[in-house]
Design an enzyme around this catalytic site. Structure first.
Site, PDB file in Angstrom:
ATOM      1  N   ARG A  42      47.902 -20.300  24.716  1.00  0.00           N
ATOM      2  CA  ARG A  42      47.789 -21.763  24.759  1.00  0.00           C
ATOM      3  C   ARG A  42      48.503 -22.347  23.550  1.00  0.00           C
ATOM      4  O   ARG A  42      48.119 -22.089  22.412  1.00  0.00           O
ATOM      5  CB  ARG A  42      46.305 -22.157  24.754  1.00  0.00           C
ATOM      6  N   SER A 111      41.298 -25.212  36.215  1.00  0.00           N
ATOM      7  CA  SER A 111      40.037 -25.689  35.649  1.00  0.00           C
ATOM      8  C   SER A 111      39.301 -26.520  36.684  1.00  0.00           C
ATOM      9  O   SER A 111      39.914 -27.331  37.385  1.00  0.00           O
ATOM     10  CB  SER A 111      40.307 -26.562  34.415  1.00  0.00           C
ATOM     11  N   LYS A 140      37.430 -28.711  22.680  1.00  0.00           N
ATOM     12  CA  LYS A 140      37.724 -29.882  23.514  1.00  0.00           C
ATOM     13  C   LYS A 140      36.557 -30.851  23.370  1.00  0.00           C
ATOM     14  O   LYS A 140      35.574 -30.776  24.104  1.00  0.00           O
ATOM     15  CB  LYS A 140      37.912 -29.473  24.980  1.00  0.00           C
TER      16      LYS A 140
END
Length: 212
Positions: A42, A111, A140
């Site tokens: 990521r 997701s 997040k």
């Protein structure tokens, strides 16, 4: 491409926020030595050129340990480096469009935060799902926490492997027992650890106990 749920048991998602003493490459190798079963690279702040260069290096490392390698969000980088999979969020490219671009040989992870999103993702070609946030997470901050009953409902509604993500660490993995998830996706619980290899060995055992 079918996704083997065994590969979803301990799913590591990189974050270079904790690099310093070690490079990201070194951290990933420690995690692989510790028993992670899948790795997602990521990178939100690298150029495509830098991301691709890094992806090629880390994919080779994952190949060495025979662990599937996913790219987060960037379909072009995933195709160019020959990744095993690509993971996209609800606000990224739609799974159906991703499938058109990557073909049948690459796994697609999506997701999902509800049964509706999960079923739609699978209908459009998702091979596995990342479901969360399970617990509150610093990675997040805007992610809403899902009730574990929703996680269980998602697992019952789809036939593909489901990975729980969001705020999961050693002291709360056991709370997922009985939900039906096939594994856990971890960021800080792995990469913020002082001894990544030892931490992954412990997390692997806890994950195995969780799915029994």
């Amino acid at each position: 491409m079918k996704c083997d749920k065994k590969n979803m048991l301990l799913y590591a998602v990189t974050d270079r926020a904790w690099t310093g003493k070690q490079s990201l490459y070194e951290q990933v190798e420690e995690a692989l030595k510790g028993g992670i079963t899948c790795l997602q690279l990521r990178e939100k702040n690298l150029s495509d050129e830098e991301f691709l260069k890094e992806a090629i290096q880390i994919k080779a490392l994952c190949n060495k340990y025979k662990v599937p390698f996913f790219i987060n969000d960037n379909v072009e980088v995933a195709i160019k480096c020959g990744a095993d999979g690509i993971h996209v969020g609800q606000d990224d490219m739609a799974a159906g469009r991703v499938r058109e671009l990557v073909g049948d040989k690459m796994m697609i992870g999506v997701s999902a935060h509800s049964v509706k999103e999960a079923v739609e993702a699978v209908k459009n070609g998702a091979d596995c799902l990342g479901v969360g946030a399970i617990f509150s997470t610093s990675t997040k901050k805007d992610a809403s926490v899902l009730d574990l009953s929703v996680v269980s409902d998602i697992c019952k509604a789809v036939s593909v492997p489901v990975v729980a993500i969001g705020g999961i660490k050693k002291d709360n993995i056991s709370k997922l027992k009985g939900t039906g998830v096939d594994g856990v996706a971890l960021v800080s619980a792995i990469f913020a650890a002082d001894d990544i290899k030892a931490e992954c060995e412990e997390l692997r055992k806890l994950s195995e106990d969780m799915i029994k």
